[in-house]
Design an enzyme around this catalytic site. Sequence first.
Site, PDB file in Angstrom:
ATOM      1  N   LYS A 117       9.644 -31.559  54.625  1.00  0.00           N
ATOM      2  CA  LYS A 117       8.342 -31.923  53.075  1.00  0.00           C
ATOM      3  C   LYS A 117       8.522 -31.538  52.205  1.00  0.00           C
ATOM      4  O   LYS A 117       9.126 -32.248  51.167  1.00  0.00           O
ATOM      5  CB  LYS A 117       7.276 -31.176  53.640  1.00  0.00           C
ATOM      6  CG  LYS A 117       5.992 -31.659  54.475  1.00  0.00           C
ATOM      7  CD  LYS A 117       5.011 -30.328  54.427  1.00  0.00           C
ATOM      8  CE  LYS A 117       3.599 -30.959  55.686  1.00  0.00           C
ATOM      9  NZ  LYS A 117       3.475 -30.208  56.445  1.00  0.00           N
ATOM     10  N   LYS A 159      14.413 -19.961  52.693  1.00  0.00           N
ATOM     11  CA  LYS A 159      12.852 -20.377  52.021  1.00  0.00           C
ATOM     12  C   LYS A 159      13.681 -19.576  50.916  1.00  0.00           C
ATOM     13  O   LYS A 159      14.093 -19.978  49.752  1.00  0.00           O
ATOM     14  CB  LYS A 159      12.161 -20.460  52.620  1.00  0.00           C
ATOM     15  CG  LYS A 159      11.567 -21.507  53.135  1.00  0.00           C
ATOM     16  CD  LYS A 159      10.415 -21.323  53.570  1.00  0.00           C
ATOM     17  CE  LYS A 159       9.231 -22.087  54.247  1.00  0.00           C
ATOM     18  NZ  LYS A 159       7.914 -22.216  55.049  1.00  0.00           N
ATOM     19  N   LYS A 215      16.654 -30.638  59.671  1.00  0.00           N
ATOM     20  CA  LYS A 215      15.324 -31.133  60.423  1.00  0.00           C
ATOM     21  C   LYS A 215      14.782 -32.876  59.089  1.00  0.00           C
ATOM     22  O   LYS A 215      14.894 -31.877  58.112  1.00  0.00           O
ATOM     23  CB  LYS A 215      14.318 -30.603  61.146  1.00  0.00           C
ATOM     24  CG  LYS A 215      13.908 -29.260  60.042  1.00  0.00           C
ATOM     25  CD  LYS A 215      12.918 -28.541  60.155  1.00  0.00           C
ATOM     26  CE  LYS A 215      12.580 -27.528  59.215  1.00  0.00           C
ATOM     27  NZ  LYS A 215      11.776 -26.539  59.655  1.00  0.00           N
TER      28      LYS A 215
HETATM   29  P1  TYM Z   1       4.357 -27.241  58.852  1.00  0.00           P
HETATM   30  O1  TYM Z   1       3.514 -27.334  58.334  1.00  0.00           O
HETATM   31  O2  TYM Z   1       6.009 -26.853  58.632  1.00  0.00           O
HETATM   32  O3  TYM Z   1       5.003 -27.801  60.323  1.00  0.00           O
HETATM   33  C1  TYM Z   1       3.900 -27.892  61.573  1.00  0.00           C
HETATM   34  C2  TYM Z   1       3.892 -28.646  62.602  1.00  0.00           C
HETATM   35  O4  TYM Z   1       5.195 -29.648  62.972  1.00  0.00           O
HETATM   36  C3  TYM Z   1       5.690 -29.193  63.528  1.00  0.00           C
HETATM   37  N1  TYM Z   1       7.378 -29.768  62.529  1.00  0.00           N
HETATM   38  C4  TYM Z   1       8.411 -30.559  63.303  1.00  0.00           C
HETATM   39  N2  TYM Z   1       8.591 -31.170  64.425  1.00  0.00           N
HETATM   40  C5  TYM Z   1       9.725 -31.584  64.848  1.00  0.00           C
HETATM   41  N3  TYM Z   1      10.323 -31.861  64.398  1.00  0.00           N
HETATM   42  C6  TYM Z   1      10.249 -31.453  62.695  1.00  0.00           C
HETATM   43  N4  TYM Z   1      11.433 -31.871  61.745  1.00  0.00           N
HETATM   44  C7  TYM Z   1       9.746 -31.018  62.556  1.00  0.00           C
HETATM   45  N5  TYM Z   1       8.844 -30.467  60.626  1.00  0.00           N
HETATM   46  C8  TYM Z   1       7.880 -29.027  61.660  1.00  0.00           C
HETATM   47  C9  TYM Z   1       6.172 -27.684  62.602  1.00  0.00           C
HETATM   48  O5  TYM Z   1       6.788 -27.061  64.657  1.00  0.00           O
HETATM   49  C10 TYM Z   1       5.377 -28.000  63.230  1.00  0.00           C
HETATM   50  O6  TYM Z   1       4.274 -26.897  64.582  1.00  0.00           O
HETATM   51  N6  TYM Z   1       4.100 -21.397  60.619  1.00  0.00           N
HETATM   52  C11 TYM Z   1       3.799 -23.103  60.461  1.00  0.00           C
HETATM   53  C12 TYM Z   1       1.814 -23.694  60.683  1.00  0.00           C
HETATM   54  C13 TYM Z   1       1.147 -22.288  60.993  1.00  0.00           C
HETATM   55  C14 TYM Z   1       0.588 -21.838  62.377  1.00  0.00           C
HETATM   56  C15 TYM Z   1       0.047 -21.893  62.211  1.00  0.00           C
HETATM   57  C16 TYM Z   1       1.315 -23.315  63.363  1.00  0.00           C
HETATM   58  C17 TYM Z   1       0.370 -20.928  61.121  1.00  0.00           C
HETATM   59  N7  TYM Z   1      -0.559 -21.189  61.593  1.00  0.00           N
HETATM   60  C18 TYM Z   1      -0.722 -21.075  63.960  1.00  0.00           C
HETATM   61  C19 TYM Z   1       0.739 -22.606  64.928  1.00  0.00           C
HETATM   62  C20 TYM Z   1      -0.268 -21.555  65.205  1.00  0.00           C
HETATM   63  C21 TYM Z   1       4.621 -23.944  59.983  1.00  0.00           C
HETATM   64  O7  TYM Z   1       5.034 -23.523  58.768  1.00  0.00           O
HETATM   65  O8  TYM Z   1       3.860 -25.776  60.009  1.00  0.00           O
END
Ligand code: TYM
Length: 325
Positions: A209, A111, A206
Site C-alpha cells: 500500500k 519502515k 512485494k
Molecule cells: P497488512 O495490513 O500489512 O496486510 C494485511 C494482510 O495482507 C497480507 N499481505 C500480503 N499478502 C500477499 N502479498 C502481498 N504483497 C501482501 N501484502 C500484505 C499480510 O500478510 C496480511 O495478512 N500487522 C498486520 C495486521 C495485523 C494482524 C493482527 C494480522 C495486526 N494484528 C493480528 C493478523 C493477526 C499488517 O500490517 O497487515
Amino acid sequence: KKRIVSGVQPTGSVHLGNYLGAIKNWIALQNTYETLFFIVDLHAITLPYDTKELSKATRDTAAIYLACGIDASKASVFVQSHVHAHVELMWLLSSATPIGWLNRMIQFKEKSRKAGDENVGVALLTYPVLMASDILLYQSDFVPVGEDQKQHLELTRELAERVNYLYGGRKWKKLGGRGGAIFKVPEPLIPPAGARVMSLTDGLSKMSKSAPSDQSRINLLDPKDVIANKIKRCKTDSFSVLEFDNPERPECNNLLSVYQLVSGKTKEDVAKECQGLNWGSFKPLLTDALIEHLHPIQFQSNMIFSTWLLTGVHENQLLSDLQLV
Ligand code: TYM
C-alpha cells in the site's frame, strides 16, 4: 471450535496482495471455525496519518471485508480500537518482551529506515506486541496471513511461550508445558500460492500500500480500464514464452500465480495453458480474469456504500454505529 483471528490495516486501499494473501482465504474458514476479523486501526497510526483519511479507510476496509464474502452473521467483524482489551493486554505483554526481539523485526528495520529516526514513534517498535495481543487475547488457534507477517507470528509464539514459562505457575512447569498454560501458542496459516504477491513494476518487491506508484498494485476497487491499463504497462521480460518457478523471471512467476488464483485453475492447468503463450497473448487473459473475479466484489461494495449513504451514515461516523459487530 478452533478459533481464527486476522486483520488488515486501514491504510490506503486494500490491494490484490491483501486479498490473495489474506482476505480471500478467510472466507472458507468462517464456515468451519470461530472467526474474528478486525480492522487494525491502532496499527495504522504507527506511521504518520491523517485522522479523516483513517476513519474513511476504516469504514472502507470493513465494506471490503463484507464485499469479499465475510459474513457478519458467522464471523465477528470489528474495529481493533473499539475493544480496549487489545491495548491493555499489550501493556502487560510489553513488560515480558525483550527489546532485542523487537529491534530484530524486519518490518521495523525497513519502515524506520525509510521514515528516519526523528520520525519514528515508539509504537513502530512495539507494533508486534500489539499484534501479539490481538492474537493471544482470544486464545487463537490459527492466524491466516501473508508471508510478510511470518516473523511477527513467530514473535507472537515465542512471547506466548515466554509468558507461559514465566507466569504459568507450578502446574505449567509440572506438566512440562503441556497444560496450565496462560496462552495458547497460535499457528500461522500461510497459503501455498498468493502469500507474496509482487509489485507490478518490480517482481522483486512485494505489492504494498505504501509504494509511491499506484501502477505497482491492483486495488480491489480499481475500475476495469485502470486494471487493463496497469496490466498493459506492468513489467515483463524478454523471454519468448511463459513459465512458472524460473528464479530469473520473478515477474513471470508472479503474474502466472495471480492468474492461477483469480481464474480458480490449478497450477498445472495454468502451466499447460500458458506454455505456448507470449506476453502479448497472456496479458488480455490475465486482465479479463482479474476483471471478472473482482466484479462481484466491486458490485457488493457499491451496494454497501449506497446503503450506508441512503441510511445517512457519515464519513466520520464510528463503525460501531453501523452495527457491524
Ligand atoms: P497488512 O495490513 O500489512 O496486510 C494485511 C494482510 O495482507 C497480507 N499481505 C500480503 N499478502 C500477499 N502479498 C502481498 N504483497 C501482501 N501484502 C500484505 C499480510 O500478510 C496480511 O495478512 N500487522 C498486520 C495486521 C495485523 C494482524 C493482527 C494480522 C495486526 N494484528 C493480528 C493478523 C493477526 C499488517 O500490517 O497487515
